[in-house]
Design an enzyme around this catalytic site. Sequence first.
Site, PDB file in Angstrom:
ATOM      1  N   LYS A 167     -10.335  -4.819  11.752  1.00 14.00           N
ATOM      2  CA  LYS A 167      -9.236  -4.358  12.600  1.00 14.00           C
ATOM      3  C   LYS A 167      -9.119  -5.177  13.887  1.00 14.00           C
ATOM      4  O   LYS A 167      -8.018  -5.530  14.303  1.00 14.00           O
ATOM      5  CB  LYS A 167      -9.389  -2.863  12.915  1.00 14.00           C
ATOM      6  N   GLY A 213       0.825  -1.209   0.000  1.00 16.54           N
ATOM      7  CA  GLY A 213       0.000   0.000   0.000  1.00 16.54           C
ATOM      8  C   GLY A 213       0.855   1.254   0.000  1.00 16.54           C
ATOM      9  O   GLY A 213       0.512   2.268   0.609  1.00 16.54           O
ATOM     10  N   TYR A 231     -15.067  -2.487   8.681  1.00 19.37           N
ATOM     11  CA  TYR A 231     -13.704  -2.019   8.896  1.00 19.37           C
ATOM     12  C   TYR A 231     -13.263  -2.325  10.334  1.00 19.37           C
ATOM     13  O   TYR A 231     -12.166  -2.829  10.573  1.00 19.37           O
ATOM     14  CB  TYR A 231     -13.628  -0.520   8.616  1.00 19.37           C
ATOM     15  N   LEU A 267       1.529   3.551  -2.075  1.00 21.12           N
ATOM     16  CA  LEU A 267       1.064   4.796  -2.702  1.00 21.12           C
ATOM     17  C   LEU A 267      -0.144   5.390  -1.972  1.00 21.12           C
ATOM     18  O   LEU A 267      -0.719   6.371  -2.425  1.00 21.12           O
ATOM     19  CB  LEU A 267       0.717   4.550  -4.177  1.00 21.12           C
ATOM     20  N   GLY A 268      -0.499   4.799  -0.857  1.00 18.22           N
ATOM     21  CA  GLY A 268      -1.624   5.297  -0.078  1.00 18.22           C
ATOM     22  C   GLY A 268      -1.240   6.459   0.823  1.00 18.22           C
ATOM     23  O   GLY A 268      -0.126   6.981   0.762  1.00 18.22           O
ATOM     24  N   GLN A 269      -2.175   6.842   1.707  1.00 15.82           N
ATOM     25  CA  GLN A 269      -1.993   8.029   2.531  1.00 15.82           C
ATOM     26  C   GLN A 269      -0.764   7.921   3.442  1.00 15.82           C
ATOM     27  O   GLN A 269       0.033   8.845   3.528  1.00 15.82           O
ATOM     28  CB  GLN A 269      -3.242   8.266   3.390  1.00 15.82           C
ATOM     29  N   ASP A 326       2.523  -1.721  -4.521  1.00 15.75           N
ATOM     30  CA  ASP A 326       1.124  -1.290  -4.555  1.00 15.75           C
ATOM     31  C   ASP A 326       0.442  -2.010  -5.710  1.00 15.75           C
ATOM     32  O   ASP A 326       1.112  -2.556  -6.589  1.00 15.75           O
ATOM     33  CB  ASP A 326       1.004   0.237  -4.718  1.00 15.75           C
ATOM     34  N   ILE A 327      -0.887  -1.972  -5.702  1.00 15.49           N
ATOM     35  CA  ILE A 327      -1.661  -2.631  -6.754  1.00 15.49           C
ATOM     36  C   ILE A 327      -1.658  -1.818  -8.044  1.00 15.49           C
ATOM     37  O   ILE A 327      -2.011  -2.305  -9.114  1.00 15.49           O
ATOM     38  CB  ILE A 327      -3.106  -2.904  -6.281  1.00 15.49           C
ATOM     39  N   ARG A 328      -1.217  -0.559  -7.953  1.00 13.12           N
ATOM     40  CA  ARG A 328      -1.146   0.330  -9.127  1.00 13.12           C
ATOM     41  C   ARG A 328       0.223   0.993  -9.155  1.00 13.12           C
ATOM     42  O   ARG A 328       0.954   0.983  -8.156  1.00 13.12           O
ATOM     43  CB  ARG A 328      -2.231   1.419  -9.037  1.00 13.12           C
TER      44      ARG A 328
END
Length: 319
Positions: free
Chosen positions: A145, A8, A141, A10-12, A34-36
């Site tokens: 968690k 992840g 969510y 490229l995420g926040q 990342d997936i992209r």
Amino acid sequence: MKKILVTGALGQIGSELVLRLREIYGANNVVATDIRKVDCAVVQSGPFELLDVTEASTFTTIARKYNVDTIMHLASLLSANAENNPLLAWNINMGGLVNALETSRELNAQIFTPSSIGAFGPTTPKDITPQDTLQRPTTMYGVNKVSGELLCDYYYHKFGIDTRGVRFPGLISYVAPPGGGTTDYAVEIYYEAIKNQSYTSYIEKGTFMDMMYMPDAIDAIIQLMEADASNLIHRNAFNITAMSAEPEDFAKEIRKHIPSFKLNYDIDPGRQAIAESWPNAIDASAAKKEWGFKAKYDLSTMTEDMLKKLEKKLVQHAG
């Protein structure tokens, strides 16, 4: 930590964490996945691999390729998006975590995965929420968690994997755009303050939630991962926070810099319901005692820095 794989990326969180890790440990020692793939600093500044975390064999293959000894597993579907697509959230959030833990087990690698204040529910004590307390979340969510916290504990006790994690509050950043979380209003409000001198909040006035500025979140991850394991009693899902705030608190601080700023309300029932199921303010004393956690930014200093950095960013993009 010598060779680190970040999912992840490229995420926040990942978009800032990867660059900070590369500064500390060396660019070639931090593998971003990342997936992209997009043209950005994370992709350009060091190793990058495409990875769908639900694909177990690919996950392990990439980790083996780089001989990683640390996995920072950030890939997930956030709270509001998860509620809109609960089955997808389960598959990504839990399936991805199982694959991350299994890869850690095969390589005997240390692993960090974040939990969230979303792991608490409406029956959890809302003020000064303890480190160890009742957790019965009412969102997918939150269920993910809590399950993740327990799963990481299991891999530590069953297989001796060095699992570590924190319960993040709402995270505020000028780098990555909001990503589908319930606390995203606290990011959007700064963008709109600069662009339009006004913001319409989807969260109701008086709804308190824990928040943290991203530099403090990045420091917390690194500090926890470098902490002496013998000092860690809880290991996974440490409560951490920098501030407890409601929409009017943000508006008040913004007006110190933009006096004409106006705050309006148009409540989103779905995200409001999620927010109301979370604590007003959590107790981070275990993190402070066991590994020295301490946030540097409060609401005032964060607002000043956020507006300054965001204004510069928006000017650059406009140019």
